[in-house]
Design a protein around this motif. Structure first.
Motif, PDB file in Angstrom:
ATOM      1  N   SER A 122       0.840  -1.198   0.000  1.00  0.00           N
ATOM      2  CA  SER A 122       0.000   0.000   0.000  1.00  0.00           C
ATOM      3  C   SER A 122       0.884   1.261   0.000  1.00  0.00           C
ATOM      4  CB  SER A 122      -0.907  -0.009   1.232  1.00  0.00           C
ATOM      5  OG  SER A 122      -0.130   0.096   2.430  1.00  0.00           O
ATOM      6  N   PRO A 123       0.378   2.405  -0.431  1.00  0.00           N
ATOM      7  CA  PRO A 123      -1.017   2.653  -0.819  1.00  0.00           C
ATOM      8  C   PRO A 123      -1.279   2.492  -2.313  1.00  0.00           C
ATOM      9  CG  PRO A 123       0.115   4.734  -0.639  1.00  0.00           C
ATOM     10  CD  PRO A 123       1.135   3.667  -0.294  1.00  0.00           C
TER      11      PRO A 123
ATOM     12  N   THR B 234      -7.450  -1.553  -6.957  1.00  0.00           N
ATOM     13  CA  THR B 234      -7.734  -0.181  -7.393  1.00  0.00           C
ATOM     14  C   THR B 234      -8.678   0.512  -6.412  1.00  0.00           C
ATOM     15  OG1 THR B 234      -7.417  -0.771  -9.716  1.00  0.00           O
ATOM     16  CG2 THR B 234      -8.663   1.232  -9.265  1.00  0.00           C
ATOM     17  N   LEU B 235      -9.678  -0.224  -5.911  1.00  0.00           N
ATOM     18  CA  LEU B 235     -10.595   0.331  -4.909  1.00  0.00           C
ATOM     19  C   LEU B 235      -9.822   0.772  -3.672  1.00  0.00           C
ATOM     20  CD1 LEU B 235     -13.539   0.797  -3.844  1.00  0.00           C
ATOM     21  CD2 LEU B 235     -13.383  -1.529  -2.904  1.00  0.00           C
ATOM     22  N   LEU B 236      -8.927  -0.082  -3.206  1.00  0.00           N
ATOM     23  CA  LEU B 236      -8.133   0.249  -2.021  1.00  0.00           C
ATOM     24  C   LEU B 236      -7.198   1.420  -2.292  1.00  0.00           C
ATOM     25  CD1 LEU B 236      -7.226  -3.373  -0.821  1.00  0.00           C
ATOM     26  CD2 LEU B 236      -9.061  -1.880   0.031  1.00  0.00           C
ATOM     27  N   GLU B 237      -6.649   1.441  -3.485  1.00  0.00           N
ATOM     28  CA  GLU B 237      -5.710   2.502  -3.859  1.00  0.00           C
ATOM     29  C   GLU B 237      -6.385   3.868  -3.911  1.00  0.00           C
ATOM     30  OE1 GLU B 237      -2.823   3.669  -7.674  1.00  0.00           O
ATOM     31  OE2 GLU B 237      -3.902   1.755  -7.615  1.00  0.00           O
TER      32      GLU B 237
ATOM     33  N   ASN C  15      -9.021   4.813  -2.450  1.00  0.00           N
ATOM     34  CA  ASN C  15      -9.666   5.191  -1.180  1.00  0.00           C
ATOM     35  C   ASN C  15      -8.713   4.995   0.004  1.00  0.00           C
ATOM     36  OD1 ASN C  15     -12.672   5.681  -1.961  1.00  0.00           O
ATOM     37  ND2 ASN C  15     -12.129   3.746  -2.983  1.00  0.00           N
ATOM     38  N   ALA C  16      -7.450   5.247  -0.242  1.00  0.00           N
ATOM     39  CA  ALA C  16      -6.420   5.016   0.773  1.00  0.00           C
ATOM     40  C   ALA C  16      -6.678   5.794   2.060  1.00  0.00           C
ATOM     41  CB  ALA C  16      -5.047   5.376   0.207  1.00  0.00           C
ATOM     42  N   ASN C  17      -7.302   6.967   1.960  1.00  0.00           N
ATOM     43  CA  ASN C  17      -7.552   7.788   3.148  1.00  0.00           C
ATOM     44  C   ASN C  17      -8.541   7.149   4.111  1.00  0.00           C
ATOM     45  OD1 ASN C  17      -5.825   9.785   2.189  1.00  0.00           O
ATOM     46  ND2 ASN C  17      -7.475  10.918   1.171  1.00  0.00           N
ATOM     47  N   TYR C  18      -9.320   6.188   3.633  1.00  0.00           N
ATOM     48  CA  TYR C  18     -10.328   5.542   4.474  1.00  0.00           C
ATOM     49  C   TYR C  18      -9.880   4.153   4.953  1.00  0.00           C
ATOM     50  CZ  TYR C  18     -13.267   9.136   2.358  1.00  0.00           C
ATOM     51  OH  TYR C  18     -13.783  10.353   1.933  1.00  0.00           O
ATOM     52  N   ILE C  19      -8.620   3.826   4.652  1.00  0.00           N
ATOM     53  CA  ILE C  19      -8.142   2.461   4.929  1.00  0.00           C
ATOM     54  C   ILE C  19      -6.973   2.480   5.900  1.00  0.00           C
ATOM     55  CG2 ILE C  19      -7.049   0.425   3.894  1.00  0.00           C
ATOM     56  CD1 ILE C  19      -8.613   1.175   1.316  1.00  0.00           C
ATOM     57  N   GLU C  20      -7.028   1.539   6.842  1.00  0.00           N
ATOM     58  CA  GLU C  20      -5.945   1.392   7.820  1.00  0.00           C
ATOM     59  C   GLU C  20      -5.650  -0.087   8.016  1.00  0.00           C
ATOM     60  OE1 GLU C  20      -5.043   2.323  12.551  1.00  0.00           O
ATOM     61  OE2 GLU C  20      -6.784   3.236  11.557  1.00  0.00           O
TER      62      GLU C  20
ATOM     63  N   ASP D 267     -15.262   3.997   5.795  1.00  0.00           N
ATOM     64  CA  ASP D 267     -16.451   4.424   5.059  1.00  0.00           C
ATOM     65  C   ASP D 267     -17.302   3.190   4.732  1.00  0.00           C
ATOM     66  OD1 ASP D 267     -17.914   4.912   2.362  1.00  0.00           O
ATOM     67  OD2 ASP D 267     -17.407   6.930   3.057  1.00  0.00           O
ATOM     68  N   ASP D 268     -18.582   3.232   5.129  1.00  0.00           N
ATOM     69  CA  ASP D 268     -19.460   2.064   4.945  1.00  0.00           C
ATOM     70  C   ASP D 268     -19.683   1.732   3.473  1.00  0.00           C
ATOM     71  OD1 ASP D 268     -19.732   1.685   7.646  1.00  0.00           O
ATOM     72  OD2 ASP D 268     -21.623   2.778   7.804  1.00  0.00           O
ATOM     73  N   ASN D 269     -19.805   2.720   2.620  1.00  0.00           N
ATOM     74  CA  ASN D 269     -20.022   2.466   1.190  1.00  0.00           C
ATOM     75  C   ASN D 269     -18.822   1.753   0.571  1.00  0.00           C
ATOM     76  OD1 ASN D 269     -22.589   3.670   1.106  1.00  0.00           O
ATOM     77  ND2 ASN D 269     -21.700   5.714   0.816  1.00  0.00           N
ATOM     78  N   ILE D 270     -17.636   2.221   0.954  1.00  0.00           N
ATOM     79  CA  ILE D 270     -16.415   1.588   0.444  1.00  0.00           C
ATOM     80  C   ILE D 270     -16.296   0.166   0.987  1.00  0.00           C
ATOM     81  CG2 ILE D 270     -13.899   1.726   0.367  1.00  0.00           C
ATOM     82  CD1 ILE D 270     -14.212   4.778   0.701  1.00  0.00           C
ATOM     83  N   LEU D 271     -16.639   0.004   2.267  1.00  0.00           N
ATOM     84  CA  LEU D 271     -16.595  -1.324   2.890  1.00  0.00           C
ATOM     85  C   LEU D 271     -17.542  -2.282   2.192  1.00  0.00           C
ATOM     86  CD1 LEU D 271     -15.644  -3.217   5.126  1.00  0.00           C
ATOM     87  CD2 LEU D 271     -17.454  -2.274   6.601  1.00  0.00           C
ATOM     88  N   ASN D 272     -18.750  -1.810   1.900  1.00  0.00           N
ATOM     89  CA  ASN D 272     -19.728  -2.655   1.207  1.00  0.00           C
ATOM     90  C   ASN D 272     -19.237  -3.042  -0.192  1.00  0.00           C
ATOM     91  OD1 ASN D 272     -21.553  -2.663   3.327  1.00  0.00           O
ATOM     92  ND2 ASN D 272     -22.626  -0.820   2.599  1.00  0.00           N
ATOM     93  N   GLU D 273     -18.661  -2.078  -0.886  1.00  0.00           N
ATOM     94  CA  GLU D 273     -18.139  -2.362  -2.229  1.00  0.00           C
ATOM     95  C   GLU D 273     -16.988  -3.362  -2.155  1.00  0.00           C
ATOM     96  OE1 GLU D 273     -16.475  -0.031  -6.225  1.00  0.00           O
ATOM     97  OE2 GLU D 273     -17.045   1.120  -4.416  1.00  0.00           O
TER      98      GLU D 273
END
Length: 248
Positions: A109-110, A200-203, A205-210, A220-226
């Motif tokens: 990452s990222p 690509t999704l993780l890349e 949305n890096a600001n929402y991932i730890e 973010d719930d939407n990103i998590l669901n996706e």
């Protein structure tokens, strides 16, 4: 008396020569038939081997036209086996099988540059091998495997070869294998594209991932669901690939 003895010796000599000549002819004919049996058995043995695990080293056991046919057939099966083994090697590569593990994701990452490149390279290499397998399964490939100009008895041994490698059953098997390879290729590309989509999704949305040592947190719930939906889709694709491979 001497003349009669001389004629008798000549006759005996001629008879002996004829016997030797006929013996040589019968011996050569026997050797020809023996080598044809060896050739048939060698081709049967190679066709019954496991492409993924067995040894396809080329050791020619016949001579003349038969040796040319034997070597060509063995090279054919070795090429098939080499491609199958290469695909298995690429797909079982540790970096690829672990590409979505927490440790791999965290370390890459990222931007996941290494993972994106691994997917691209794997797709390219596997596609190349699948194309080779598909090409080897073409009817024209089998028909043109033997060059008649290299055979001293071209018609006989070419027909002999076709009788062993170009039967109705062989053609049906080739057609089936070619279709399976095309299906496997499509499934594989879909699978790797889905992995790339997850990266690509993780890349993006890096600001929402730890990452921790054992898990990934998406705030973010939407990103998590996706993310979860993509993982489910990936699981379904993996099951389809497994079913396809089990049919080959």
């Amino acid at each position: 008396m001497k003349k009669k003895r001389s004629i008798k010796k000549i006759i005996i000599g001629i008879v002996i020569a004829v016997v030797i000549f006929l013996g040589l002819i019968f011996f050569m004919a026997y050797k020809e038939l023996q080598e044809e049996d060896i050739l048939k058995q060698e081709i049967i043995n190679y066709s019954n081997k496991d492409l993924a695990t067995d040894d396809y080293s080329i050791k020619v056991k016949t001579t003349g036209d038969r040796a040319y046919v034997e070597e060509a057939v063995k090279k054919y099966y070795k090429s098939l086996s080499d491609s199958v083994k290469a695909i298995n090697s690429y797909l079982n590569d540790e970096e690829l099988t672990n590409i979505l593990t927490i440790n791999s994701l965290r370390n890459d990452s990222p931007n996941y540059t290494k993972s994106h490149a691994l997917i691209s390279n794997t797709k390219s290499k596997v596609t190349k091998e699948l194309k080779n397998i598909s090409s080897l399964c073409e009817e024209d490939t089998i028909k043109n495997l033997i060059d008649k100009d290299k055979l001293s008895d071209s018609e006989y041994y070419y027909d002999f070869y076709l009788d062993l490698m170009y039967t109705k059953k062989d053609l049906e098997t080739l057609k089936s294998t070619k279709e399976q390879m095309e299906t496997l290729s499509n499934n594989l590309n879909e699978f790797l594209d889905k992995v790339d989509e997850i990266l690509t999704l993780l890349e993006t949305n890096a600001n929402y991932i730890e990452y921790t040592d054992t898990d990934i947190y998406i705030s973010d719930d939407n990103i998590l669901n996706e993310y979860n939906n993509l993982l489910n889709e990936l699981t379904n694709l993996a099951n389809n690939m497994a079913n396809t491979e089990s049919d080959i």
